[in-house]
Write an enzyme that holds these catalytic residues in place. Structure first.
Site, PDB file in Angstrom:
ATOM      1  N   LYS A 242       0.825  -1.205   0.000  1.00 18.98           N
ATOM      2  CA  LYS A 242       0.000   0.000   0.000  1.00 18.98           C
ATOM      3  C   LYS A 242       0.867   1.266   0.000  1.00 18.98           C
ATOM      4  CE  LYS A 242      -3.952  -2.211   2.340  1.00 18.98           C
ATOM      5  NZ  LYS A 242      -4.911  -2.100   3.484  1.00 18.98           N
TER       6      LYS A 242
ATOM      7  N   TYR B 201     -12.469  -2.651  -3.410  1.00 17.78           N
ATOM      8  CA  TYR B 201     -12.998  -2.611  -2.042  1.00 17.78           C
ATOM      9  C   TYR B 201     -14.524  -2.459  -2.021  1.00 17.78           C
ATOM     10  CZ  TYR B 201      -8.372  -2.377   0.209  1.00 17.78           C
ATOM     11  OH  TYR B 201      -7.108  -2.657   0.687  1.00 17.78           O
TER      12      TYR B 201
ATOM     13  N   TYR C 279     -14.970   3.801   7.531  1.00 20.48           N
ATOM     14  CA  TYR C 279     -13.590   4.025   7.091  1.00 20.48           C
ATOM     15  C   TYR C 279     -13.445   4.073   5.567  1.00 20.48           C
ATOM     16  CZ  TYR C 279     -14.077  -1.035   6.662  1.00 20.48           C
ATOM     17  OH  TYR C 279     -14.547  -2.280   6.344  1.00 20.48           O
TER      18      TYR C 279
ATOM     19  N   ARG D 101      -1.705 -14.572   4.167  1.00 16.68           N
ATOM     20  CA  ARG D 101      -2.482 -13.868   5.206  1.00 16.68           C
ATOM     21  C   ARG D 101      -1.840 -14.055   6.579  1.00 16.68           C
ATOM     22  NH1 ARG D 101      -6.936 -10.321   4.124  1.00 16.68           N
ATOM     23  NH2 ARG D 101      -7.768 -10.962   6.136  1.00 16.68           N
TER      24      ARG D 101
ATOM     25  N   THR E 212      -5.762  -7.614  10.312  1.00 14.57           N
ATOM     26  CA  THR E 212      -6.004  -6.268   9.776  1.00 14.57           C
ATOM     27  C   THR E 212      -5.514  -5.169  10.710  1.00 14.57           C
ATOM     28  OG1 THR E 212      -8.005  -7.218   8.797  1.00 14.57           O
ATOM     29  CG2 THR E 212      -7.812  -4.819   8.766  1.00 14.57           C
TER      30      THR E 212
ATOM     31  N   ARG F  37       2.476  -6.865   9.258  1.00 19.73           N
ATOM     32  CA  ARG F  37       1.779  -5.760   9.927  1.00 19.73           C
ATOM     33  C   ARG F  37       2.275  -5.596  11.362  1.00 19.73           C
ATOM     34  NH1 ARG F  37      -4.092  -7.375   7.333  1.00 19.73           N
ATOM     35  NH2 ARG F  37      -4.104  -5.884   5.594  1.00 19.73           N
TER      36      ARG F  37
ATOM     37  N   ASN G  96      -2.073   0.044   7.135  1.00 20.98           N
ATOM     38  CA  ASN G  96      -1.554  -1.272   7.540  1.00 20.98           C
ATOM     39  C   ASN G  96      -0.721  -1.981   6.472  1.00 20.98           C
ATOM     40  OD1 ASN G  96      -3.629  -1.973   5.892  1.00 20.98           O
ATOM     41  ND2 ASN G  96      -4.766  -3.176   7.383  1.00 20.98           N
TER      42      ASN G  96
ATOM     43  N   HIS H 254      -2.048  -5.393   1.394  1.00 21.77           N
ATOM     44  CA  HIS H 254      -3.305  -6.101   1.136  1.00 21.77           C
ATOM     45  C   HIS H 254      -2.999  -7.515   0.664  1.00 21.77           C
ATOM     46  CE1 HIS H 254      -7.210  -7.252  -0.468  1.00 21.77           C
ATOM     47  NE2 HIS H 254      -6.532  -7.754  -1.484  1.00 21.77           N
TER      48      HIS H 254
ATOM     49  N   GLU I 273      -9.603 -10.631  -7.680  1.00 25.30           N
ATOM     50  CA  GLU I 273      -8.672  -9.511  -7.577  1.00 25.30           C
ATOM     51  C   GLU I 273      -7.569  -9.602  -8.641  1.00 25.30           C
ATOM     52  OE1 GLU I 273      -7.638  -9.664  -3.415  1.00 25.30           O
ATOM     53  OE2 GLU I 273      -9.648  -9.026  -2.813  1.00 25.30           O
TER      54      GLU I 273
HETATM   55  O1  CDP Z   1      -7.042  -5.880   4.582  1.00 17.75           O
HETATM   56  P1  CDP Z   1      -7.833  -6.940   5.321  1.00 17.75           P
HETATM   57  O2  CDP Z   1      -8.442  -7.986   4.411  1.00 17.75           O
HETATM   58  O3  CDP Z   1      -7.047  -7.534   6.438  1.00 17.75           O
HETATM   59  O4  CDP Z   1      -9.029  -6.147   6.049  1.00 17.75           O
HETATM   60  P2  CDP Z   1     -10.515  -5.789   5.560  1.00 17.75           P
HETATM   61  O5  CDP Z   1     -11.415  -6.003   6.704  1.00 17.75           O
HETATM   62  O6  CDP Z   1     -10.838  -6.474   4.276  1.00 17.75           O
HETATM   63  O7  CDP Z   1     -10.427  -4.227   5.333  1.00 17.75           O
HETATM   64  C1  CDP Z   1      -9.842  -3.699   4.168  1.00 17.75           C
HETATM   65  C2  CDP Z   1      -8.989  -2.505   4.554  1.00 17.75           C
HETATM   66  O8  CDP Z   1      -9.823  -1.454   5.034  1.00 17.75           O
HETATM   67  C3  CDP Z   1      -8.017  -2.755   5.710  1.00 17.75           C
HETATM   68  O9  CDP Z   1      -6.821  -3.391   5.300  1.00 17.75           O
HETATM   69  C4  CDP Z   1      -7.767  -1.339   6.186  1.00 17.75           C
HETATM   70  O10 CDP Z   1      -6.856  -0.660   5.315  1.00 17.75           O
HETATM   71  C5  CDP Z   1      -9.140  -0.689   6.020  1.00 17.75           C
HETATM   72  N1  CDP Z   1      -9.910  -0.702   7.273  1.00 17.75           N
HETATM   73  C6  CDP Z   1      -9.849   0.413   8.101  1.00 17.75           C
HETATM   74  O11 CDP Z   1      -9.166   1.395   7.787  1.00 17.75           O
HETATM   75  N2  CDP Z   1     -10.566   0.433   9.284  1.00 17.75           N
HETATM   76  C7  CDP Z   1     -11.324  -0.622   9.642  1.00 17.75           C
HETATM   77  N3  CDP Z   1     -12.012  -0.565  10.793  1.00 17.75           N
HETATM   78  C8  CDP Z   1     -11.381  -1.759   8.822  1.00 17.75           C
HETATM   79  C9  CDP Z   1     -10.662  -1.764   7.637  1.00 17.75           C
HETATM   80 MG    MG Z   2      -9.976  -7.874   3.025  1.00 12.38          MG
END
Ligand code: CDP
Ligand code: MG
Length: 139
Positions: free
Chosen positions: A9, A49, A57, A85, A91, A102, A112, A115, A126
């Protein structure tokens, strides 16, 4: 061989972490089969997304992800969707153990660093969204 979509990112690109993140994946035994360094158009980030639309967010996520270049990649290896992962950590970097990407490189949920696809199905979607078939290296 299983494939996944990984993306370094803009925060990590800005901080000069591309090499160290790639190095971990290579050391694990995975192989990069496609990569591009680009500033993402907003519509592509929105598609990527789409399931997060409407979340508190979401707007920050879209503007952050278009704020500078990302390094988007396809990687290949045994059980890579799941293992990548695990290497990334959860996350929320506050919950990510040291030793994870992370856990080692981030402190905040909205910055973070990386992705990674969360399932085989997401990986397929994707990869198709970011790369055309002829951009994947054939060995
Ligand atoms: O990236 P990951 O699959 O671990 O998490 P996600 O739940 O799919 O969320 C996608 C992205 O949204 C996260 O990696 C964060 O950058 C952002 N996010 C955030 O800023 N605040 C949250 N409460 C949840 C997600
Ligand atoms: Mg995700």
């Amino acid at each position: 061989m299983e494939q996944t979509f990984l993306m370094i990112k803009p925060d990590a690109v800005r901080r000069g972490l591309i090499g160290r993140i790639i190095s971990r994946l290579e050391s694990k035994g995975f192989h990069m089969v496609a990569g591009k360094f680009i500033v993402l158009p907003e519509d592509l980030v929105e598609k990527h997304y789409q399931e997060h639309e409407g979340r508190p967010y979401y707007q920050d996520l879209i503007s952050f992800m278009t704020s500078g270049p990302v390094f988007a990649m396809v990687w290949e290896g045994d059980d890579i969707v799941n293992l990548a992962r695990l290497m990334m950590g959860p996350t929320d970097p506050e919950k990510a153990a040291p030793g994870t990407i992370r856990g080692d490189f981030a402190t905040r949920m909205n910055r973070n660093v990386i992705h990674g696809s969360d399932s085989l199905k997401s990986a397929e979607r994707e990869i198709r969204l970011f790369f055309s078939e002829d951009e994947l290296v054939r060995k």
